[in-house]
Write an enzyme that holds these catalytic residues in place. Structure first.
Site, PDB file in Angstrom:
ATOM      1  N   GLU A  90     -11.304  52.474 -65.605  1.00  0.00           N
ATOM      2  CA  GLU A  90     -12.750  52.144 -64.999  1.00  0.00           C
ATOM      3  C   GLU A  90     -13.056  50.653 -65.789  1.00  0.00           C
ATOM      4  O   GLU A  90     -14.294  50.178 -65.588  1.00  0.00           O
ATOM      5  CB  GLU A  90     -13.929  53.016 -65.612  1.00  0.00           C
ATOM      6  CG  GLU A  90     -13.692  54.444 -64.957  1.00  0.00           C
ATOM      7  CD  GLU A  90     -14.874  55.396 -65.110  1.00  0.00           C
ATOM      8  OE1 GLU A  90     -15.281  55.347 -66.108  1.00  0.00           O
ATOM      9  OE2 GLU A  90     -15.224  56.261 -64.388  1.00  0.00           O
ATOM     10  N   HIS A 124     -18.181  70.681 -61.723  1.00  0.00           N
ATOM     11  CA  HIS A 124     -17.749  70.951 -62.910  1.00  0.00           C
ATOM     12  C   HIS A 124     -17.423  69.643 -63.780  1.00  0.00           C
ATOM     13  O   HIS A 124     -16.296  69.116 -63.825  1.00  0.00           O
ATOM     14  CB  HIS A 124     -16.385  71.634 -62.782  1.00  0.00           C
ATOM     15  CG  HIS A 124     -16.321  73.008 -62.035  1.00  0.00           C
ATOM     16  ND1 HIS A 124     -15.284  73.830 -61.699  1.00  0.00           N
ATOM     17  CD2 HIS A 124     -17.520  73.668 -61.923  1.00  0.00           C
ATOM     18  CE1 HIS A 124     -15.693  74.705 -61.230  1.00  0.00           C
ATOM     19  NE2 HIS A 124     -16.834  74.831 -61.348  1.00  0.00           N
ATOM     20  N   GLU A 125     -18.452  69.244 -64.529  1.00  0.00           N
ATOM     21  CA  GLU A 125     -18.355  68.280 -65.633  1.00  0.00           C
ATOM     22  C   GLU A 125     -17.839  68.965 -66.612  1.00  0.00           C
ATOM     23  O   GLU A 125     -18.295  69.866 -67.174  1.00  0.00           O
ATOM     24  CB  GLU A 125     -19.509  67.467 -65.972  1.00  0.00           C
ATOM     25  CG  GLU A 125     -19.338  66.328 -67.038  1.00  0.00           C
ATOM     26  CD  GLU A 125     -18.101  65.521 -66.855  1.00  0.00           C
ATOM     27  OE1 GLU A 125     -17.277  65.583 -67.649  1.00  0.00           O
ATOM     28  OE2 GLU A 125     -18.309  64.563 -65.676  1.00  0.00           O
ATOM     29  N   HIS A 151     -12.815  63.141 -60.805  1.00  0.00           N
ATOM     30  CA  HIS A 151     -13.385  61.927 -61.346  1.00  0.00           C
ATOM     31  C   HIS A 151     -12.838  61.921 -62.917  1.00  0.00           C
ATOM     32  O   HIS A 151     -12.707  62.860 -63.602  1.00  0.00           O
ATOM     33  CB  HIS A 151     -14.915  62.065 -61.443  1.00  0.00           C
ATOM     34  CG  HIS A 151     -15.593  61.607 -60.186  1.00  0.00           C
ATOM     35  ND1 HIS A 151     -16.348  60.657 -59.872  1.00  0.00           N
ATOM     36  CD2 HIS A 151     -15.256  62.087 -58.861  1.00  0.00           C
ATOM     37  CE1 HIS A 151     -16.856  60.474 -58.740  1.00  0.00           C
ATOM     38  NE2 HIS A 151     -15.955  61.327 -57.979  1.00  0.00           N
ATOM     39  N   GLU A 167     -21.240  54.152 -59.160  1.00  0.00           N
ATOM     40  CA  GLU A 167     -22.027  54.077 -60.433  1.00  0.00           C
ATOM     41  C   GLU A 167     -22.223  53.233 -61.149  1.00  0.00           C
ATOM     42  O   GLU A 167     -23.508  52.992 -61.914  1.00  0.00           O
ATOM     43  CB  GLU A 167     -21.878  55.507 -61.296  1.00  0.00           C
ATOM     44  CG  GLU A 167     -20.637  55.489 -61.933  1.00  0.00           C
ATOM     45  CD  GLU A 167     -19.935  56.579 -62.513  1.00  0.00           C
ATOM     46  OE1 GLU A 167     -20.206  57.552 -61.576  1.00  0.00           O
ATOM     47  OE2 GLU A 167     -19.488  56.836 -63.615  1.00  0.00           O
TER      48      GLU A 167
END
Length: 702
Positions: free
Chosen positions: A171, A415-416, A484, A509
């Protein structure tokens, strides 16, 4: 007698007892050379139209504790073959893909140890793929890799689009520089505040790595079919311009646990003198195995909205139901907890999004923060954070299932894991069963933070296997997966098409953290998207987040560029990511998001230069509709849009969504104009794009 001798020599060459072999691509533009050095080291090189792409580069491995498996080889067999077939992806940028390649298989035996190693090369018109194969053998069965010594020896100080080597995150913002400048810039880039970072020792960059040579070659280095093996970074020798495979270890330093009878991922080099060919390449998909799911009828493209962006805008909406930080999952009775009054994933609010989705023809509504445990989100030391089948008291699963089904909408599960992966694996079967029982057919998984088990990194072999276990488990319950913070993709969406999207890069984001540069989305298709579709979550119309309160961030694009991203950033999963109220303010611009397809018959790369601009046209699957997206970096430009891809003998109407005369991402991002024009395949449109602006066009047959 001479004939017999000639045949004998020919058989001797085919058997591979000579050390040098060559392979040409089907169109003859690429040439691969392979040989053994005097010390038995395998080396390869690659040329494109007579130009060196990869100079002679070494291959092989180091095996623990101290064995070299990269020299002292003899060739025992060489075989050649070729293939020209077509196949149909379940979802994709094209409804049919051609796989046309030539193959060279080389069998090696190491002198002294007797160990066997095979190398398989495939040469396509758009590049090279090669992998190592460990045949079943008596002398070698199970072993631990200490490293892979594959080199990519470049011809000079290329322009590079790079992320710093890291085992835990992809990221970082992309940095553009010469390879010789990477060392001086790396430390600054590493200061980027991210949830988990694990720097590679020494100087390294991530793949997919996009390069441009001084003599005009575009080169992309990545990997395909990453299965049961650690992800690859590339160590950089910034003096000799040599890249060397750097496998993600576990925290004990082991680079991979191998059993003979297995293969490595393919190492890929896509090359052309035209940047458009890089974006058009299907090499990585072609190197993956065909679909392994017997029934794919339940897999479909999804356009969705969601309870998501409000968490980033500074309005006070939260994932958590209560402010109690001492929750113990499995023991706390949430019905006795005081609600904080800011929980976004409540039944009434989700119904608002369901109503909006139904009214405007969207397939799904993503809901984040629906399940117990968000009070401990980002508590990275904690192992049991969430329950994946226990909703908060204000989230009525059965009622929302009924309400959504009546309106033809699906709720998308979230589902984090906060990277407590060991706990997620314990709950995974129950979690997907819960989804199936309550009508969910898509899930967004998340892996924010350091991995538990604490011996692992995001990109290591154990986690690579985990992501695939999730996709396989989800398939048994007919669930599509959007992961993610996972390892960057390598084309496995062909083999497991229910793994239909990933983030695995710096998405929208980060705009809420003032974090994406105008050039960002002109680079991602050349880097992150080479391996597969990205859930980038475009469509933000209100780019000034200060209107909501505490967040002072501003988007780095015009509104029209946000529309164009639905075409340039391929994904069969596309989100209208803004608050639904903002779409109600701009219904004419929102129409493009409602209309644009998410699955395609054909894709046409019209213009491209990494870091500068991209223009792409696509035909909607099964419809006589075409959509065009053009984007630019911080510099205004004129896009030249040749419509010769349209069928002959027909007339069409184009609806053009364009930046207004005063549009500028810094000062006037919402200035746009919409016009219509009759066009044919002979039409060439010329359209001005504002700084960090774009153009979006829909075309329908009259």
């Amino acid at each position: 007698m001479r004939l017999i001798i000639f045949i004998g020599m020919l058989c001797w060459m085919v058997a591979g007892t000579v050390s040098a072999q060559t392979l040409d691509s089907p169109d003859g533009n690429l040439k691969l050379n392979f040989r053994l050095l005097d010390d038995g080291t395998p080396v390869y090189s690659l040329q494109y139209k007579g130009k060196d792409v990869i100079k002679e580069s070494k291959m092989g491995f180091r095996i623990r504790p101290s064995y070299v498996f990269n020299k002292d080889f003899t060739i025992t067999d060489t075989r050649f073959s070729e293939s020209d077939t077509t196949w149909k992806p379940v979802l994709g940028e094209n409804s049919e893909i051609r796989d046309n390649h030539k193959e060279m298989f080389v069998a090696l035996q190491q002198n002294g140890t007797g160990w066997l190693l095979n190398i398989r090369f495939r040469l396509f018109n758009d590049g090279l793929g090669f992998r190592y194969e460990f045949p079943v053998q008596k002398e070698l069965r199970n072993f631990t890799l200490d490293g892979e010594t594959t080199e990519f020896r470049l011809t000079g100080d290329h322009k590079a689009f790079w992320l710093p080597g890291d085992y835990d995150t992809n990221e970082y913002p992309t940095t553009v520089s010469k390879l010789s400048e990477v060392a001086s810039l790396t430390e600054k880039v590493r200061q980027e505040p991210l949830a988990a970072k694990a720097f590679t020792p020494g100087l390294a960059v991530q793949t997919p790595l996009m390069l441009k040579s001084a003599d005009g070659l575009y080169i992309n280095i990545h990997e395909a079919a990453l299965v049961n093996y650690p992800a690859m970074c590339l160590d950089l020798d910034d003096k000799a311009f040599v890249l060397t495979s750097h496998l993600t270890p576990d925290r004990n330093g082991a680079r991979g646990f191998i059993q003979t009878g297995s293969v490595t991922p393919w190492r890929t080099v896509v090359v052309s003198d035209d940047a458009r060919d890089i974006l058009a390449s299907n090499l990585i998909l072609n190197l993956n195995e065909p679909c392994k799911l017997a029934d794919t009828s339940w897999i479909h493209p999804v356009k969705y909205v969601g309870v998501w962006w409000e968490y980033f805008t500074g309005q006070g909406s939260t994932w958590a139901y209560t402010n109690n930080q001492d929750i113990v999952i499995g023991e706390t009775d949430y019905t006795k907890e005081k609600p904080n009054g800011t929980h976004g994933a409540n039944t009434a609010h989700v119904k608002e999004y369901i109503d909006f989705a139904a009214k405007h023809g969207f397939d799904g509504v993503l809901v984040e923060g629906w399940n117990e445990g968000w009070e401990a989100n980002f508590a990275y030391i904690k192992e049991h954070i969430y329950d994946f089948d226990k909703p908060y008291p204000d989230f009525d699963v059965e009622e929302l299932h009924r309400y959504a089904a009546e309106r033809g909408v699906k709720i998308i599960m979230h589902h984090e894991t906060t990277s407590s992966v060991a706990d997620y694996e314990r709950q995974m079967e129950d979690a997907f069963r819960f989804m199936a029982d309550n009508g969910y057919d898509a899930v967004k998984t998340g892996y924010v933070g350091p991995i538990i088990p604490r011996s692992e990194y995001h990109d290591g072999q154990w986690m690579v296997n985990h992501y695939l276990r999730v996709a396989k488990t989800a398939a048994r319950y007919k669930v599509m997966v959007n992961s993610h913070e996972a390892v960057r993709p390598t084309g496995l969406c062909r083999t497991y098409p229910n793994w239909f999207a990933q983030e695995s890069a710096r998405g929208t984001e980060f705009e809420s953290f003032n974090g994406n540069a105008p050039e960002h989305t002109t680079i991602l298709p050349f880097t992150r998207l080479m391996g597969g579709p990205m859930d980038y979550t475009p469509g933000i119309f209100e780019g000034d987040l200060s209107v909501y309160g505490s967040n002072k961030a501003k988007l780095s694009t015009t509104l029209v560029k946000q529309l164009a991203l639905y075409v340039t950033m391929y994904s069969p999963l596309q989100m209208a990511a803004d608050l639904y109220q903002n779409y109600e303010k701009y219904p004419d611009a929102f129409q493009f998001i409602k209309d644009v397809a998410a699955d395609w018959d054909n894709t046409y790369i019209l213009e491209a230069e990494p870091g500068d601009y991209i223009t792409i046209a696509r035909k909607a699957k099964g419809k006589n509709e075409w959509y065009i997206g053009g984007i630019t970096d911080e510099n205004a430009r004129e896009a030249v849009i040749d419509l010769s891809f349209l069928p002959e003998g027909k007339k069409y109407e184009a609806t053009i969504y364009a930046d207004g005369k005063k549009a500028d991402w810094r000062t006037n991002p919402k200035d746009y104009v919409i016009s219509t024009k009759k066009v044919t395949r002979k039409t060439v449109l010329k359209q001005r794009l504002a700084p960090s602006g774009g153009v979006a066009i829909s075309i329908r047959e009259l």
